[in-house]
Design a protein around this motif. Structure first.
Motif, PDB file in Angstrom:
ATOM      1  N   LEU A 178     -31.170  27.382 -74.506  1.00 40.12           N
ATOM      2  CA  LEU A 178     -30.997  25.935 -74.402  1.00 40.12           C
ATOM      3  C   LEU A 178     -30.106  25.382 -75.513  1.00 40.12           C
ATOM      4  N   ILE A 179     -30.210  25.923 -76.701  1.00 41.46           N
ATOM      5  CA  ILE A 179     -29.342  25.473 -77.797  1.00 41.46           C
ATOM      6  C   ILE A 179     -27.894  25.873 -77.514  1.00 41.46           C
ATOM      7  N   LEU A 180     -27.688  27.081 -77.019  1.00 44.41           N
ATOM      8  CA  LEU A 180     -26.330  27.488 -76.637  1.00 44.41           C
ATOM      9  C   LEU A 180     -25.823  26.662 -75.460  1.00 44.41           C
ATOM     10  N   MET A 181     -26.724  26.274 -74.558  1.00 43.00           N
ATOM     11  CA  MET A 181     -26.348  25.412 -73.444  1.00 43.00           C
ATOM     12  C   MET A 181     -25.863  24.057 -73.977  1.00 43.00           C
ATOM     13  N   SER A 182     -26.501  23.579 -75.031  1.00 40.16           N
ATOM     14  CA  SER A 182     -26.065  22.329 -75.663  1.00 40.16           C
ATOM     15  C   SER A 182     -24.674  22.487 -76.266  1.00 40.16           C
ATOM     16  N   LEU A 183     -24.443  23.594 -76.946  1.00 38.72           N
ATOM     17  CA  LEU A 183     -23.117  23.862 -77.508  1.00 38.72           C
ATOM     18  C   LEU A 183     -22.079  23.943 -76.397  1.00 38.72           C
ATOM     19  N   CYS A 184     -22.435  24.606 -75.329  1.00 38.07           N
ATOM     20  CA  CYS A 184     -21.561  24.731 -74.163  1.00 38.07           C
ATOM     21  C   CYS A 184     -21.206  23.349 -73.619  1.00 38.07           C
ATOM     22  N   SER A 185     -22.198  22.481 -73.474  1.00 34.56           N
ATOM     23  CA  SER A 185     -21.959  21.123 -72.976  1.00 34.56           C
ATOM     24  C   SER A 185     -21.055  20.332 -73.920  1.00 34.56           C
ATOM     25  N   LEU A 186     -21.209  20.556 -75.206  1.00 37.13           N
ATOM     26  CA  LEU A 186     -20.342  19.886 -76.183  1.00 37.13           C
ATOM     27  C   LEU A 186     -18.886  20.300 -75.987  1.00 37.13           C
ATOM     28  N   VAL A 187     -18.661  21.587 -75.798  1.00 34.26           N
ATOM     29  CA  VAL A 187     -17.289  22.080 -75.589  1.00 34.26           C
ATOM     30  C   VAL A 187     -16.748  21.584 -74.243  1.00 34.26           C
ATOM     31  N   TRP A 188     -17.604  21.539 -73.204  1.00 37.71           N
ATOM     32  CA  TRP A 188     -17.156  20.970 -71.926  1.00 37.71           C
ATOM     33  C   TRP A 188     -16.768  19.506 -72.102  1.00 37.71           C
ATOM     34  N   SER A 189     -17.510  18.775 -72.948  1.00 41.03           N
ATOM     35  CA  SER A 189     -17.155  17.373 -73.222  1.00 41.03           C
ATOM     36  C   SER A 189     -15.743  17.276 -73.790  1.00 41.03           C
ATOM     37  N   LEU A 190     -15.430  18.140 -74.731  1.00 34.15           N
ATOM     38  CA  LEU A 190     -14.086  18.150 -75.319  1.00 34.15           C
ATOM     39  C   LEU A 190     -13.040  18.494 -74.268  1.00 34.15           C
ATOM     40  N   HIS A 191     -13.353  19.455 -73.422  1.00 33.80           N
ATOM     41  CA  HIS A 191     -12.470  19.862 -72.327  1.00 33.80           C
ATOM     42  C   HIS A 191     -12.140  18.661 -71.438  1.00 33.80           C
ATOM     43  N   PHE A 192     -13.190  17.967 -70.980  1.00 39.68           N
ATOM     44  CA  PHE A 192     -12.973  16.839 -70.081  1.00 39.68           C
ATOM     45  C   PHE A 192     -12.319  15.654 -70.789  1.00 39.68           C
ATOM     46  N   ALA A 193     -12.600  15.485 -72.075  1.00 39.80           N
ATOM     47  CA  ALA A 193     -11.929  14.417 -72.830  1.00 39.80           C
ATOM     48  C   ALA A 193     -10.421  14.669 -72.881  1.00 39.80           C
ATOM     49  N   CYS A 194     -10.033  15.922 -73.077  1.00 37.35           N
ATOM     50  CA  CYS A 194      -8.606  16.272 -73.075  1.00 37.35           C
ATOM     51  C   CYS A 194      -7.961  16.010 -71.716  1.00 37.35           C
ATOM     52  N   LEU A 195      -8.750  16.139 -70.659  1.00 35.79           N
ATOM     53  CA  LEU A 195      -8.236  15.860 -69.315  1.00 35.79           C
ATOM     54  C   LEU A 195      -8.285  14.365 -68.991  1.00 35.79           C
ATOM     55  N   GLY A 196      -8.869  13.564 -69.906  1.00 39.01           N
ATOM     56  CA  GLY A 196      -8.967  12.128 -69.685  1.00 39.01           C
ATOM     57  C   GLY A 196     -10.015  11.736 -68.665  1.00 39.01           C
ATOM     58  N   LEU A 197     -11.045  12.553 -68.531  1.00 41.98           N
ATOM     59  CA  LEU A 197     -12.118  12.329 -67.555  1.00 41.98           C
ATOM     60  C   LEU A 197     -13.412  12.003 -68.300  1.00 41.98           C
ATOM     61  N   PHE A 198     -13.779  10.731 -68.320  1.00 44.42           N
ATOM     62  CA  PHE A 198     -14.863  10.321 -69.198  1.00 44.42           C
ATOM     63  C   PHE A 198     -16.250  10.320 -68.567  1.00 44.42           C
ATOM     64  N   THR A 199     -16.348  10.335 -67.246  1.00 42.84           N
ATOM     65  CA  THR A 199     -17.671  10.483 -66.637  1.00 42.84           C
ATOM     66  C   THR A 199     -18.274  11.841 -66.999  1.00 42.84           C
ATOM     67  N   PRO A 200     -17.526  12.947 -66.860  1.00 41.42           N
ATOM     68  CA  PRO A 200     -18.127  14.221 -67.262  1.00 41.42           C
ATOM     69  C   PRO A 200     -18.332  14.346 -68.774  1.00 41.42           C
ATOM     70  N   VAL A 201     -17.540  13.614 -69.563  1.00 46.11           N
ATOM     71  CA  VAL A 201     -17.786  13.603 -71.011  1.00 46.11           C
ATOM     72  C   VAL A 201     -19.174  13.019 -71.259  1.00 46.11           C
ATOM     73  N   GLY A 202     -19.462  11.874 -70.619  1.00 47.52           N
ATOM     74  CA  GLY A 202     -20.773  11.247 -70.776  1.00 47.52           C
ATOM     75  C   GLY A 202     -21.903  12.131 -70.308  1.00 47.52           C
ATOM     76  N   MET A 203     -21.734  12.739 -69.136  1.00 41.73           N
ATOM     77  CA  MET A 203     -22.786  13.606 -68.592  1.00 41.73           C
ATOM     78  C   MET A 203     -23.039  14.788 -69.531  1.00 41.73           C
ATOM     79  N   ASN A 204     -21.969  15.381 -70.036  1.00 44.48           N
ATOM     80  CA  ASN A 204     -22.129  16.544 -70.914  1.00 44.48           C
ATOM     81  C   ASN A 204     -22.708  16.177 -72.268  1.00 44.48           C
ATOM     82  N   MET A 205     -22.401  14.999 -72.782  1.00 45.06           N
ATOM     83  CA  MET A 205     -23.004  14.581 -74.049  1.00 45.06           C
ATOM     84  C   MET A 205     -24.508  14.356 -73.872  1.00 45.06           C
ATOM     85  N   ILE A 206     -24.898  13.814 -72.731  1.00 43.66           N
ATOM     86  CA  ILE A 206     -26.330  13.681 -72.437  1.00 43.66           C
ATOM     87  C   ILE A 206     -26.949  15.072 -72.288  1.00 43.66           C
TER      88      ILE A 206
END
Length: 181
Positions: free
Chosen positions: A37-65
């Motif tokens: 679960l902790i690694l899953m959190s890290l994974c979600s954080l990196v996905w947030s950065l990925h989607f932020a670079c793509l300019g997609l903020f709904t998945p940034v929000g979902m991944n930060m949650i």
């Protein structure tokens, strides 16, 4: 420096996506639920950065949650983290996030995925967790294709294949247990 980032923004996004995918693959190699679960959190954080670079903020929000959810769920053995209201709180947070970050009708897909992931990751039954993860993968798969996330599309493809293999591999085991009970 910002010119360099802008010029290579899509490449950086895809690299971050592949790093997140690597973390996702690696996290299931650990035995402890809390570590996963902790690694899953890290994974979600990196996905947030990925989607932020793509300019997609709904998945940034979902991944930060999802980052917060993974941390809270990792303490599930503690009394304060066993309350069945916790998944509902995360679903409400996701609803608020999708409202605040709404981009298009496609924004509904990460929201639906987050609802299923919130419920799936709360499960103690591994088989049920896998079944509930299928709509998560399908929603993200479609969203990633529509929005040009190569790493995200591949990640969901691998996840769906992995779930299918698990369910087929354990199909007879579960029937034997059900029959014996």
């Amino acid at each position: 420096m910002s010119e360099l980032f802008i010029a290579h923004q899509d490449t950086i996004a895809q690299i971050l996506g592949f790093i997140a995918m690597g973390i996702a693959i690696a996290m299931y190699q650990f035995k402890k639920h809390r570590t996963i679960l902790i690694l899953m959190s890290l994974c979600s954080l990196v996905w947030s950065l990925h989607f932020a670079c793509l300019g997609l903020f709904t998945p940034v929000g979902m991944n930060m949650i999802n980052v917060l959810r993974g941390v809270v769920y990792s303490f599930r053995e503690k009394k304060w983290a066993q309350n069945n209201i916790i998944p509902a709180v995360f679903i409400i947070l996701c609803a608020g996030s999708v409202i605040l970050t709404w981009e298009s009708i496609w924004s509904i897909l990460p929201f639906i995925a987050s609802i299923f992931a919130t419920i799936a990751n709360w499960q103690k039954n591994t088989r049920l967790l896998k079944y509930l993860s299928i709509p998560v993968c399908v929603c993200w798969f479609v969203y990633n294709i529509i929005n040009g996330s190569i790493a995200g599309t591949l990640n969901e493809t691998f996840a769906l294949v992995s779930i299918a293999v698990y369910l087929l591999r354990t199909k007879n085991t579960d029937k034997t247990k059900t029959t014996a009970v």
